[in-house]
Write a protein that holds these residues in place. Structure first.
Motif, PDB file in Angstrom:
ATOM      1  N   ASN A 107      36.513  41.693  53.380  1.00 46.68           N
ATOM      2  CA  ASN A 107      36.571  41.818  54.839  1.00 46.68           C
ATOM      3  C   ASN A 107      35.996  43.137  55.338  1.00 46.68           C
ATOM      4  O   ASN A 107      35.258  43.179  56.332  1.00 46.68           O
ATOM      5  CB  ASN A 107      38.014  41.668  55.325  1.00 46.68           C
ATOM      6  N   ASP A 108      36.350  44.233  54.661  1.00 47.62           N
ATOM      7  CA  ASP A 108      35.963  45.562  55.149  1.00 47.62           C
ATOM      8  C   ASP A 108      34.704  46.115  54.491  1.00 47.62           C
ATOM      9  O   ASP A 108      34.042  46.998  55.033  1.00 47.62           O
ATOM     10  CB  ASP A 108      37.109  46.554  54.939  1.00 47.62           C
ATOM     11  N   VAL A 109      34.409  45.630  53.281  1.00 50.68           N
ATOM     12  CA  VAL A 109      33.270  46.177  52.533  1.00 50.68           C
ATOM     13  C   VAL A 109      32.567  45.065  51.754  1.00 50.68           C
ATOM     14  O   VAL A 109      33.160  44.021  51.461  1.00 50.68           O
ATOM     15  CB  VAL A 109      33.718  47.274  51.532  1.00 50.68           C
ATOM     16  N   ASP A 110      31.334  45.324  51.433  1.00 52.59           N
ATOM     17  CA  ASP A 110      30.611  44.507  50.464  1.00 52.59           C
ATOM     18  C   ASP A 110      30.467  45.344  49.192  1.00 52.59           C
ATOM     19  O   ASP A 110      30.120  46.534  49.256  1.00 52.59           O
ATOM     20  CB  ASP A 110      29.221  44.135  50.985  1.00 52.59           C
ATOM     21  N   ILE A 111      30.730  44.731  48.064  1.00 52.09           N
ATOM     22  CA  ILE A 111      30.688  45.454  46.796  1.00 52.09           C
ATOM     23  C   ILE A 111      29.665  44.798  45.883  1.00 52.09           C
ATOM     24  O   ILE A 111      29.607  43.574  45.772  1.00 52.09           O
ATOM     25  CB  ILE A 111      32.078  45.463  46.120  1.00 52.09           C
ATOM     26  N   CYS A 112      28.893  45.632  45.213  1.00 56.47           N
ATOM     27  CA  CYS A 112      27.938  45.122  44.242  1.00 56.47           C
ATOM     28  C   CYS A 112      28.039  45.954  42.972  1.00 56.47           C
ATOM     29  O   CYS A 112      27.904  47.183  43.001  1.00 56.47           O
ATOM     30  CB  CYS A 112      26.509  45.181  44.799  1.00 56.47           C
ATOM     31  N   LEU A 113      28.304  45.293  41.857  1.00 54.36           N
ATOM     32  CA  LEU A 113      28.312  45.949  40.551  1.00 54.36           C
ATOM     33  C   LEU A 113      26.997  45.610  39.864  1.00 54.36           C
ATOM     34  O   LEU A 113      26.640  44.436  39.715  1.00 54.36           O
ATOM     35  CB  LEU A 113      29.489  45.446  39.715  1.00 54.36           C
ATOM     36  N   THR A 114      26.271  46.634  39.457  1.00 57.62           N
ATOM     37  CA  THR A 114      24.976  46.394  38.825  1.00 57.62           C
ATOM     38  C   THR A 114      24.754  47.375  37.693  1.00 57.62           C
ATOM     39  O   THR A 114      25.438  48.400  37.590  1.00 57.62           O
ATOM     40  CB  THR A 114      23.840  46.503  39.863  1.00 57.62           C
ATOM     41  N   LEU A 121      35.337  35.150  36.667  1.00 58.24           N
ATOM     42  CA  LEU A 121      35.341  36.087  35.549  1.00 58.24           C
ATOM     43  C   LEU A 121      33.957  36.135  34.898  1.00 58.24           C
ATOM     44  O   LEU A 121      33.088  35.306  35.168  1.00 58.24           O
ATOM     45  CB  LEU A 121      36.394  35.683  34.519  1.00 58.24           C
ATOM     46  N   PHE A 122      33.769  37.122  34.034  1.00 63.04           N
ATOM     47  CA  PHE A 122      32.478  37.310  33.361  1.00 63.04           C
ATOM     48  C   PHE A 122      32.152  36.076  32.528  1.00 63.04           C
ATOM     49  O   PHE A 122      32.950  35.623  31.705  1.00 63.04           O
ATOM     50  CB  PHE A 122      32.541  38.546  32.465  1.00 63.04           C
ATOM     51  N   ASN A 123      30.971  35.535  32.743  1.00 65.70           N
ATOM     52  CA  ASN A 123      30.495  34.357  32.023  1.00 65.70           C
ATOM     53  C   ASN A 123      29.467  34.814  30.989  1.00 65.70           C
ATOM     54  O   ASN A 123      28.311  35.073  31.314  1.00 65.70           O
ATOM     55  CB  ASN A 123      29.875  33.357  32.996  1.00 65.70           C
ATOM     56  N   ARG A 124      29.886  34.914  29.732  1.00 70.73           N
ATOM     57  CA  ARG A 124      29.011  35.462  28.697  1.00 70.73           C
ATOM     58  C   ARG A 124      27.728  34.663  28.523  1.00 70.73           C
ATOM     59  O   ARG A 124      26.633  35.233  28.386  1.00 70.73           O
ATOM     60  CB  ARG A 124      29.765  35.538  27.363  1.00 70.73           C
ATOM     61  N   GLU A 125      27.852  33.345  28.530  1.00 65.21           N
ATOM     62  CA  GLU A 125      26.690  32.491  28.311  1.00 65.21           C
ATOM     63  C   GLU A 125      25.648  32.662  29.413  1.00 65.21           C
ATOM     64  O   GLU A 125      24.443  32.673  29.152  1.00 65.21           O
ATOM     65  CB  GLU A 125      27.135  31.028  28.242  1.00 65.21           C
ATOM     66  N   ILE A 142      34.525  43.958  30.421  1.00 66.39           N
ATOM     67  CA  ILE A 142      35.847  44.486  30.742  1.00 66.39           C
ATOM     68  C   ILE A 142      35.925  44.913  32.203  1.00 66.39           C
ATOM     69  O   ILE A 142      36.894  44.603  32.907  1.00 66.39           O
ATOM     70  CB  ILE A 142      36.190  45.668  29.814  1.00 66.39           C
ATOM     71  N   ILE A 143      34.901  45.625  32.679  1.00 71.53           N
ATOM     72  CA  ILE A 143      34.926  46.128  34.059  1.00 71.53           C
ATOM     73  C   ILE A 143      34.780  44.982  35.056  1.00 71.53           C
ATOM     74  O   ILE A 143      35.464  44.950  36.090  1.00 71.53           O
ATOM     75  CB  ILE A 143      33.811  47.175  34.272  1.00 71.53           C
ATOM     76  N   VAL A 144      33.901  44.023  34.779  1.00 69.47           N
ATOM     77  CA  VAL A 144      33.763  42.866  35.668  1.00 69.47           C
ATOM     78  C   VAL A 144      35.103  42.149  35.799  1.00 69.47           C
ATOM     79  O   VAL A 144      35.571  41.864  36.920  1.00 69.47           O
ATOM     80  CB  VAL A 144      32.684  41.893  35.150  1.00 69.47           C
ATOM     81  N   ASN A 145      35.731  41.852  34.682  1.00 70.78           N
ATOM     82  CA  ASN A 145      37.004  41.116  34.718  1.00 70.78           C
ATOM     83  C   ASN A 145      38.112  41.924  35.379  1.00 70.78           C
ATOM     84  O   ASN A 145      38.972  41.365  36.065  1.00 70.78           O
ATOM     85  CB  ASN A 145      37.406  40.694  33.314  1.00 70.78           C
ATOM     86  N   ARG A 146      38.077  43.240  35.209  1.00 68.70           N
ATOM     87  CA  ARG A 146      39.090  44.083  35.866  1.00 68.70           C
ATOM     88  C   ARG A 146      38.940  44.010  37.380  1.00 68.70           C
ATOM     89  O   ARG A 146      39.930  43.869  38.111  1.00 68.70           O
ATOM     90  CB  ARG A 146      38.970  45.535  35.386  1.00 68.70           C
TER      91      ARG A 146
END
Length: 461
Positions: free
Chosen positions: A432-439, A410-414, A392-396
């Motif tokens: 452009n202004d930031v790099d974002i990493c969700l982990t 989008l999130f790839n379940r497989e 949910i958070i990845v897709n948001r």
């Protein structure tokens, strides 16, 4: 918020929708179900077992339309979620008052702790029936620790039948025990109305034990040396009622209902919010969540209707709105805590928003070379982090940034579920202004959004 736990009564209100507010909420839930994760537990099934009509099956099918088979369960020492519809689970679960499994119990296979629990339970019950249990037995009685049972299977079955008749079938037995417990151990009627002061106030009661000490004493007396989370919580919930600290009305209270209510409260504590329209469950849950530092939000139905509307709106904000919220809290710089973990300096900042409808805790991590803003969900290590939650958070995030013209996937379940399971997963978004990493952080298990600034944000001193 993402994970939501309704007690059975609330599902029944939504199912029947006899009031306008339930009909409206029902439609909103079904319309926005993909943005949240709703869960159910065996407590719902035990409640439904009391319905002697076939209407319960329609109610289970309705529950499935909301929970999508998210069945939360506890197998010591872990909490988990399995995919199973309420109807399927209902057909597989034993009745709450069904003790037929005792006939097939192999005494040679029980653990030492189970042996101790049975021996102590029998000993305490017999002494109580004979009037031999001293007033301060919780403090003075020596628990039994033995590798052999003091009772044979036939007598154990007879004892369990006696308990069933007196606690499940006789509605007055539990009430009488509670009356005596309050009279002997809480004669001044110390209650929980004044926050958690009752915990220490009980030390002045005749037994001389705080509430926490009483919990430990009960568990110790029954020989449970390595009691798990369910036992501790169940004992705590029951003691709130038994000691009169937060008791149900005499007309309403039933031993079986107390059991299922404690289960609802327990499982609700592993979700973002627990919702009920039962005043007794709400009050006890608030007491125990605070006592045990459980961060779950507790709502009545009317409170939930309001926050659910706010959550839906929050989920639909634009990237600029989310970043304005992050920037605003970062610039206000309300420092709540600082610490150094070489080579980093960590500054914990107060927040006034739920970023991206999820993160509500901000840290600034600085080193000689960089400054990173870390956003996490402020939750304890014992709470859930579901695959659906991550999805949910990845897709948001993807939808938010793709609306700016990006082309993130989008999130790839497989592909991504195996990566999450092996601890080798992250989602990198370069802007452009930031790099974002969700982990996913391993200890405690939670999502972390790293924002690496390409240009510093000015802050107030």
């Amino acid at each position: 918020m993402i994970t939501i736990y309704f007690d059975k009564q609330l599902f029944s209100h939504l199912f029947k929708s006899q009031e306008e507010k339930y009909l409206v909420l029902r439609e909103k839930i079904l319309s926005h179900r993909d943005e949240f994760v709703f869960l159910y537990s065996n407590a719902h099934l035990f409640d439904l077992q009391q319905d002697t009509t076939d209407i319960k099956y329609d109610e289970m099918d309705f529950m499935q339309s909301i929970v999508d088979g998210n069945h939360i369960f506890y197998e010591s020492p872990n909490i988990g979620v399995a995919k199973e519809s309420p109807r399927s689970a209902f057909n597989n679960v034993a009745k709450a008052d069904d003790f037929s499994w005792l006939y097939d119990l192999d005494f040679s296979q029980i653990t030492e702790e189970q042996c101790d629990a049975i021996n102590n339970t029998i000993d305490i019950a017999i002494k109580d029936l004979r009037g031999e249990l001293e007033f301060d037995w919780l403090k003075k009685r020596t628990p039994i620790y033995s590798k052999e049972l003091t009772i044979d299977k036939g007598n154990l079955i007879s004892f369990v039948k006696f308990v069933k008749d007196n606690f499940y079938n006789d509605k007055n037995s539990y009430k009488n025990i509670r009356d005596n417990a309050v009279k002997n151990y809480n004669p001044t009627l110390i209650t929980s109305d004044n926050e958690n002061v009752f915990n220490d106030q009980l030390e002045a009661a005749p037994l001389g034990l705080s509430f926490i000490e009483t919990i430990k004493a009960v568990i110790n007396q029954f020989g449970l040396k390595s009691s798990d989370a369910t036992i501790v919580y169940y004992v705590s919930y029951m003691l709130l009622d038994l000691l009169g600290v937060s008791k149900e009305t005499r007309r309403k209270v039933k031993f079986r209902n107390m059991q299922t209510d404690s289960m609802h409260s327990f499982f609700g504590g592993y979700c973002d919010c627990f919702v009920s329209d039962d005043a007794g469950i709400l009050k006890k849950s608030k007491i125990l969540y605070k006592l045990f530092n459980i961060e779950t939000q507790i709502y009545s139905i009317d409170e939930f209707i309001k926050v659910f509307d706010e959550a839906i709106k929050n989920n639909q904000k634009s990237a600029s709105e989310y970043f304005d919220e992050i920037r605003g809290d970062y610039q206000r710089r309300i420092v709540t805590k600082t610490e150094t973990i070489p080579p980093y300096a960590l500054t914990y900042l107060g927040t006034s928003h739920m970023y991206f409808g999820y993160f509500n805790y901000m840290l600034e991590r600085t080193s000689k070379d960089e400054t990173v803003i870390m956003l996490v969900k402020n939750k304890k290590a014992n709470q859930l982090l579901l695959i659906q939650e991550i999805e949910i958070i990845v897709n948001r995030l993807v939808y938010v940034f793709n609306n700016l013209g990006a082309t993130f996937a989008l999130f790839n379940r497989e592909l991504e579920i195996p990566q999450i399971q092996t601890g080798n997963w992250n989602k990198i978004l370069i802007l452009n202004d930031v790099d974002i990493c969700l982990t996913k952080v391993k200890e405690p298990s939670m999502l972390c959004l790293w924002i690496k600034l390409k240009q510093p944000i000015s802050t107030q001193s």
